[in-house]
Design an enzyme around this catalytic site. Structure first.
Site, PDB file in Angstrom:
ATOM      1  N   GLY A  19      -1.025 -11.546  -4.296  1.00  0.00           N
ATOM      2  CA  GLY A  19      -0.762 -10.434  -3.375  1.00  0.00           C
ATOM      3  C   GLY A  19      -2.004  -9.944  -2.644  1.00  0.00           C
ATOM      4  O   GLY A  19      -2.009  -8.837  -2.106  1.00  0.00           O
ATOM      5  N   GLY A  73      -5.735  -4.754  -2.665  1.00  0.00           N
ATOM      6  CA  GLY A  73      -4.812  -4.495  -3.778  1.00  0.00           C
ATOM      7  C   GLY A  73      -4.156  -3.137  -3.621  1.00  0.00           C
ATOM      8  O   GLY A  73      -4.664  -2.234  -2.949  1.00  0.00           O
ATOM      9  N   GLU A 108      -3.089 -11.241   3.425  1.00  0.00           N
ATOM     10  CA  GLU A 108      -2.171 -10.607   4.371  1.00  0.00           C
ATOM     11  C   GLU A 108      -0.931 -11.491   4.474  1.00  0.00           C
ATOM     12  O   GLU A 108      -0.973 -12.681   4.132  1.00  0.00           O
ATOM     13  CB  GLU A 108      -2.830 -10.522   5.745  1.00  0.00           C
ATOM     14  CG  GLU A 108      -4.127  -9.733   5.780  1.00  0.00           C
ATOM     15  CD  GLU A 108      -3.906  -8.234   5.667  1.00  0.00           C
ATOM     16  OE1 GLU A 108      -3.003  -7.713   6.305  1.00  0.00           O
ATOM     17  OE2 GLU A 108      -4.657  -7.598   4.901  1.00  0.00           O
ATOM     18  N   VAL A 158     -11.202   0.075   5.403  1.00  0.00           N
ATOM     19  CA  VAL A 158     -12.321  -0.833   5.095  1.00  0.00           C
ATOM     20  C   VAL A 158     -12.670  -0.725   3.621  1.00  0.00           C
ATOM     21  O   VAL A 158     -12.826   0.377   3.092  1.00  0.00           O
ATOM     22  CB  VAL A 158     -13.579  -0.483   5.929  1.00  0.00           C
ATOM     23  CG1 VAL A 158     -14.712  -1.461   5.620  1.00  0.00           C
ATOM     24  CG2 VAL A 158     -13.273  -0.490   7.413  1.00  0.00           C
ATOM     25  N   LYS A 213     -13.018  -4.914  10.338  1.00  0.00           N
ATOM     26  CA  LYS A 213     -13.669  -3.962   9.428  1.00  0.00           C
ATOM     27  C   LYS A 213     -15.129  -3.730   9.805  1.00  0.00           C
ATOM     28  O   LYS A 213     -15.598  -2.598   9.789  1.00  0.00           O
ATOM     29  CB  LYS A 213     -13.548  -4.468   7.986  1.00  0.00           C
ATOM     30  CG  LYS A 213     -12.103  -4.409   7.473  1.00  0.00           C
ATOM     31  CD  LYS A 213     -11.971  -5.141   6.154  1.00  0.00           C
ATOM     32  CE  LYS A 213     -10.570  -5.037   5.582  1.00  0.00           C
ATOM     33  NZ  LYS A 213     -10.356  -5.955   4.450  1.00  0.00           N
ATOM     34  N   LYS A 241      -6.470  -1.308   9.489  1.00  0.00           N
ATOM     35  CA  LYS A 241      -7.743  -1.587  10.209  1.00  0.00           C
ATOM     36  C   LYS A 241      -7.502  -2.142  11.599  1.00  0.00           C
ATOM     37  O   LYS A 241      -8.294  -1.912  12.508  1.00  0.00           O
ATOM     38  CB  LYS A 241      -8.624  -2.550   9.407  1.00  0.00           C
ATOM     39  CG  LYS A 241      -7.957  -3.854   9.040  1.00  0.00           C
ATOM     40  CD  LYS A 241      -7.734  -3.926   7.573  1.00  0.00           C
ATOM     41  CE  LYS A 241      -6.588  -4.859   7.251  1.00  0.00           C
ATOM     42  NZ  LYS A 241      -6.298  -4.918   5.834  1.00  0.00           N
ATOM     43  N   GLY A 282     -10.941  -1.360   0.921  1.00  0.00           N
ATOM     44  CA  GLY A 282      -9.908  -0.969  -0.052  1.00  0.00           C
ATOM     45  C   GLY A 282     -10.271   0.350  -0.724  1.00  0.00           C
ATOM     46  O   GLY A 282     -10.379   1.385  -0.070  1.00  0.00           O
ATOM     47  N   VAL A 342       0.833  -1.211   0.000  1.00  0.00           N
ATOM     48  CA  VAL A 342       0.000   0.000   0.000  1.00  0.00           C
ATOM     49  C   VAL A 342       0.865   1.257   0.000  1.00  0.00           C
ATOM     50  O   VAL A 342       0.612   2.200  -0.770  1.00  0.00           O
ATOM     51  CB  VAL A 342      -0.977   0.001   1.204  1.00  0.00           C
ATOM     52  CG1 VAL A 342      -1.833   1.258   1.185  1.00  0.00           C
ATOM     53  CG2 VAL A 342      -1.861  -1.239   1.182  1.00  0.00           C
ATOM     54  N   ASP A 358      -9.787 -10.248   9.875  1.00  0.00           N
ATOM     55  CA  ASP A 358      -9.710  -9.011   9.088  1.00  0.00           C
ATOM     56  C   ASP A 358     -11.126  -8.441   8.872  1.00  0.00           C
ATOM     57  O   ASP A 358     -11.371  -7.248   9.104  1.00  0.00           O
ATOM     58  CB  ASP A 358      -9.031  -9.330   7.747  1.00  0.00           C
ATOM     59  CG  ASP A 358      -8.945  -8.131   6.832  1.00  0.00           C
ATOM     60  OD1 ASP A 358      -8.086  -7.271   7.066  1.00  0.00           O
ATOM     61  OD2 ASP A 358      -9.759  -8.050   5.885  1.00  0.00           O
TER      62      ASP A 358
HETATM   63  N1  HSE Z   1      -6.260  -8.899   3.123  1.00  0.00           N
HETATM   64  C1  HSE Z   1      -7.247  -7.895   2.972  1.00  0.00           C
HETATM   65  C2  HSE Z   1      -8.343  -8.444   2.072  1.00  0.00           C
HETATM   66  C3  HSE Z   1      -6.627  -6.662   2.374  1.00  0.00           C
HETATM   67  O1  HSE Z   1      -8.131  -9.486   1.461  1.00  0.00           O
HETATM   68  O2  HSE Z   1      -9.420  -7.871   1.993  1.00  0.00           O
HETATM   69  C4  HSE Z   1      -7.480  -5.456   2.426  1.00  0.00           C
HETATM   70  O3  HSE Z   1      -7.825  -5.074   3.712  1.00  0.00           O
END
Ligand code: HSE
Length: 416
Positions: A182, A297, A185, A127, A200, A100, A129, A12, A196
């Site tokens: 990619g 991404g 995480e 949250v 969020k 997050k 992306g 990022v 994750d």
């Molecule tokens: N690993 C997270 C996902 C990245 O796949 O949504 C974005 O927060």
């Protein structure tokens, strides 16, 4: 000229530098001032990085430089990122983040610190992306009483589930693909175990209900137990299996949950595939509003970070008001006291006997046809909607009976 420092030159962070460089003239026009990245802090070596001359391993190059007024925190985690964020805010530097974990863990304290120091702590990228969702919830939908949020908030798991359904890949093969692309995480546990998505939905719920929702109080279940057999049954039910994060406000109580769910094909979330995220917000004035886009991404997430930077530059002398209150009392409803329907698969010794037992234990159920002859020993059904604790008791009562060999799967049914 507004100088920015980027902490963490990972996926990022490097995306943020790239977007600022690539779109510098339109960004400056929109922000009303020129924006430049002055320093990038990272302890790693990046010999071939295009921004090599901006890289430093010395935090003082950022914190000791008064000309840097905005800090982008893209380190991740809640340790060093927490220390650096506090330090930046105390020095009167605005902070923008995609982190997050940090927002969900220390959000109240960091927002308070920002307010006390007359600066902003913004986290649109934390949250969804690239999907605008924090600002819409906080500002555009501010006239509504929001009573529910239902979303697909994790791109990695949505990608994995899509690959399992579309390509017939098993879970671990699909996870490998997500890592190669990619999306996952560094430690995929946070994605596949639902943590994750949990953080969020905690952030979104805190904003929507104006009350800090502690992610530790959210029931969370990941997708590691979803099999190709479940996928085949979902097909029979004309449904998809999704990792659904949801919350509801009922009176002054809040219920939130993250778990796989059977989602009927006519539900707007059923057709959200690959790395895409979608969030349905239910408000009393607007009805349902859905937000959809790339949830993970490099560039989509960088897009949200840079939008926060622009917002700060446009309102450089103002700090945003508090986005949520903190209550001391536990405002969360226990999962066992909430209602849902279950899709259950039983391995049976005697299918007819098992069916009688199921009807006795659950009352009326809807049987689901087996996908093919390979499932002849299974009894699959959808229960009526009931309290989770009742459903669990009923299921428990079937175990150890002569005709039921084992419980092969239990997945909640989404009906909101
Ligand atoms: N690993 C997270 C996902 C990245 O796949 O949504 C974005 O927060």
């Amino acid at each position: 000229m507004i100088n920015v420092a980027v902490l963490g030159y990972g996926v990022v962070g490097s995306g943020v530098v790239e977007v600022i460089k690539k779109n510098c003239s339109s960004i400056s026009r929109r922000a009303g001032d020129d924006i430049a990245v002055k320093k990038i802090l990272d302890i790693r070596d990046f010999d071939d990085a295009p921004d090599k001359e901006l890289l430093t391993k010395n935090a003082e190059d950022v914190f000791g430089d008064e000309s840097i007024s905005i800090v982008v925190e893209t380190i991740g985690g809640a340790r060093i990122a927490y220390e650096f964020t506090k330090r930046a805010l105390k020095l009167g530097k605005h902070v923008v983040t995609s982190n997050k974990e940090l927002v969900a863990t220390h959000g109240p304290e960091l927002l308070r610190l920002a307010r006390e120091n007359g600066v902003n702590y913004l986290f649109e990228a934390s949250v969804g992306g690239g999907i605008p969702i924090i600002r819409p919830l906080n500002q555009c939908l501010a006239a509504n009483e929001i009573h529910g949020i239902t979303g697909i908030l994790n791109g990695t798991t949505n990608y994995i589930l899509t690959q399992m359904k579309r390509e017939g890949k098993d879970f671990s093969e699909a996870l490998k693909g997500a890592q190669q692309n990619g999306y996952a995480e560094a430690d995929p546990t946070a994605d596949i175990e639902g943590h994750d998505a949990c953080r969020k939905i905690a952030i979104l719920s805190s904003i929507a209900y104006n009350e800090f929702v502690d992610y530790n109080n959210i029931y969370t279940e990941g997708i590691t137990r979803i099999t190709l057999a479940d996928m085949q049954y979902a097909e029979v039910m004309d449904s998809a299996i999704k990792l659904v994060a949801m919350s509801e406000k009922k009176g002054d109580r809040i219920f939130a949950r993250v778990s796989p769910a059977i989602v009927g094909k006519d539900h707007p979330l059923a057709t959200v595939e690959d790395v895409f995220n979608a969030i349905v917000v239910k408000g009393d004035a607007i009805g349902d509003a859905m937000f959809y886009g790339r949830g993970a991404g490099k560039l989509p997430t960088a897009s949200a970070v840079v939008a926060d930077i622009i917002d700060i530059v446009k309102h450089i002398d103002n700090s945003v008001p508090n986005v949520w209150n903190v209550r001391e009392t536990n405002n969360m409803v226990d999962i066992n006291d909430t209602e849902t329907g279950y899709f259950i698969r039983l391995k049976t010794r005697n299918r007819e006997e098992a069916e009688k037992l199921v009807n006795r234990a659950f009352g009326r159920v809807t049987l689901v046809n087996p996908p093919n002859s390979g499932f002849a020993d299974e009894l699959a059904f959808i229960t009526g909607k009931d309290k989770e604790k009742q459903l669990k008791l009923a299921l428990e009562s079937l175990k150890g009976t002569g005709s039921v060999r084992e419980v092969a799967g239990v997945i909640r049914v989404l009906d909101e």
